[in-house]
Motif scaffolding. Structure first.
Motif, short mmCIF file in Angstrom:
data_model
loop_
_atom_site.label_atom_id
_atom_site.label_comp_id
_atom_site.label_asym_id
_atom_site.label_seq_id
_atom_site.Cartn_x
_atom_site.Cartn_y
_atom_site.Cartn_z
N SER A 1 -16.95 28.11 -1.67
CA SER A 1 -16.50 26.77 -2.21
C SER A 1 -17.13 26.74 -3.68
O SER A 1 -15.96 25.91 -4.28
N ALA A 2 -17.89 27.45 -4.10
CA ALA A 2 -18.48 27.58 -5.50
C ALA A 2 -17.26 28.26 -6.32
O ALA A 2 -16.80 27.81 -7.39
N ARG A 3 -16.77 29.27 -5.69
CA ARG A 3 -15.74 30.15 -6.42
C ARG A 3 -14.65 29.19 -6.57
O ARG A 3 -13.66 29.33 -7.42
N VAL A 4 -14.13 28.75 -5.44
CA VAL A 4 -12.90 27.61 -5.70
C VAL A 4 -13.15 26.60 -6.57
O VAL A 4 -12.23 26.32 -7.36
N SER A 5 -14.30 25.88 -6.19
CA SER A 5 -14.48 24.99 -7.50
C SER A 5 -14.37 25.39 -8.94
O SER A 5 -13.91 24.71 -9.74
#
Length: 372
Positions: free
Chosen positions: A17-21
């Motif tokens: 999720s952090a990478r996508v964000s």
């Protein structure tokens, strides 16, 4: 053991999720920077976009002439001169009478709003004068607040006219060069780009050009049909200002949904003021019928391949474009949204297909452009 696996899965999901964000944030930052750069270069970008719109309208004739043996420069020159002649004829035959009747059109709209106010004050709505007065006072206050901006705009009117003339001249010259050298652009672009970009960017550019051309030509023809049918209905009913209302209908066709509502509202108000409630209702019925024919007959026949945008997306795009850049933003909102959709569809296709190195004998999607 299961608790440990659950913890590992949670950390993995959080990292994903952090990478996508972070990726989304980078995309938003890039989009903001792009918009800022376009805003700083608007004096160049606006003539370029007008030139592209004009080219999409005139390219079919230029292509026809080139296919029949005309030299590119001769075909481009002929089409440019013909376009200028047609534009001058439109200004002489339509714009001048429309401008002479613009005051009557404005007075009719104001009187129609007053009629609606009187109707709203009576049954069945029974809206009190205090509420109507409050709403009018609020509108007057907004006008007064923007009076300084209006005065400034009037004071700089000469500069605005000069900028408009410069934009028109640049757009015409750009249209000539696009008509003359346009087919050479994609092969040249392929030679300049490295690696995979030599395939991806020309394909997206070609699809974007096809989408833009389909939108401009179809909207122009649909707007012309709307203007003719609605103008005939107004003429049969004896509604005044038929020509200005028909021109307004044609221009409004380039702002989907909202433009048709606005043009129809103005036509009904003029009919209400001049001919009474019965003819106003008949005008409303004519507009509804023509709009239904447009949505169910005209556009499917004229535009065989749609933009692929839902009506809600179009409405939101027009609203956002209008809030960001006024009338210009409303006009450009739908084409820009369609081009974004083209880019997204291509990216989705590439993500869903196995990657293939360019130059391996595969034909790039979207076809090829033969150099002129």
């Amino acid at each position: 053991m299961s608790a440990r696996l659950s913890s590992i899965k949670t950390r993995t999901a959080l990292r994903s999720s952090a990478r996508v964000s972070a990726d989304l944030l980078l995309v938003l930052v890039a989009a903001a920077v792009t918009l800022w750069v376009l805003g700083r270069m608007w004096s160049v970008v606006w003539p370029l976009m007008v030139g592209l719109f004009l080219t999409t309208l005139t390219w079919p004739l230029a292509r026809f002439l080139r296919r029949h043996g005309w030299a590119p420069a001769l075909a481009a020159s002929t089409v440019t001169v013909l376009a200028l002649a047609v534009g001058g004829g439109i200004v002489a035959l339509i714009a001048v009478p429309v401008a002479s009747q613009s005051g009557e059109l404005t007075d009719g709209v104001v009187e129609g709003i007053q009629r609606l106010r009187e109707w709203a004050a009576g049954p069945p709505l029974n809206i009190g004068d205090a509420q109507i007065t409050e709403a009018l006072d609020s509108a007057i206050a907004r006008i007064q607040d923007s009076l300084g901006t209006t005065v400034s705009a009037v004071a700089t009117g000469v500069g605005t006219v000069v900028n408009g003339v410069v934009t028109a001249v640049l757009a015409v010259f750009l249209m000539f060069f696009f008509l003359k050298d346009g087919p050479r652009f994609l092969p040249w672009l392929r030679r300049q780009l490295p690696g995979r970009l030599a395939t991806d960017i020309p394909v997206v550019a070609e699809r974007s050009w096809d989408t833009l051309g389909a939108f401009v030509r179809s909207q122009a023809l649909v707007g012309l049909l709307d203007a003719v049918f609605i103008g005939l209905g107004l003429w049969v009913l004896g509604v005044p200002l038929v020509l200005p209302l028909a021109v307004l209908t044609f221009v409004s066709a380039f702002v989907p949904i909202i433009g048709a509502l606005f043009a129809g509202f103005v036509a009904v108000l003029i009919a209400l003021v001049s001919n009474g409630l019965t003819d106003a209702l008949l005008v409303l019925a004519i507009i509804v019928v023509v709009q239904q024919l447009e949505g169910n007959v005209f556009q499917p026949m004229i535009q065989s391949r749609g933009l692929g945008l839902h009506a809600a997306v179009i409405l939101l795009a027009v609203t956002l474009g209008g809030s960001l850049a006024g009338i210009v933003g409303s006009l450009l909102a739908v084409p820009v949204a369609a081009l974004i959709a083209v880019l997204w569809n291509y990216v989705r296709e590439q993500l869903g297909e196995p990657s293939q190195e360019p130059g391996a004998g595969a034909q790039p999607p979207g076809g090829t452009v033969t150099p002129a």
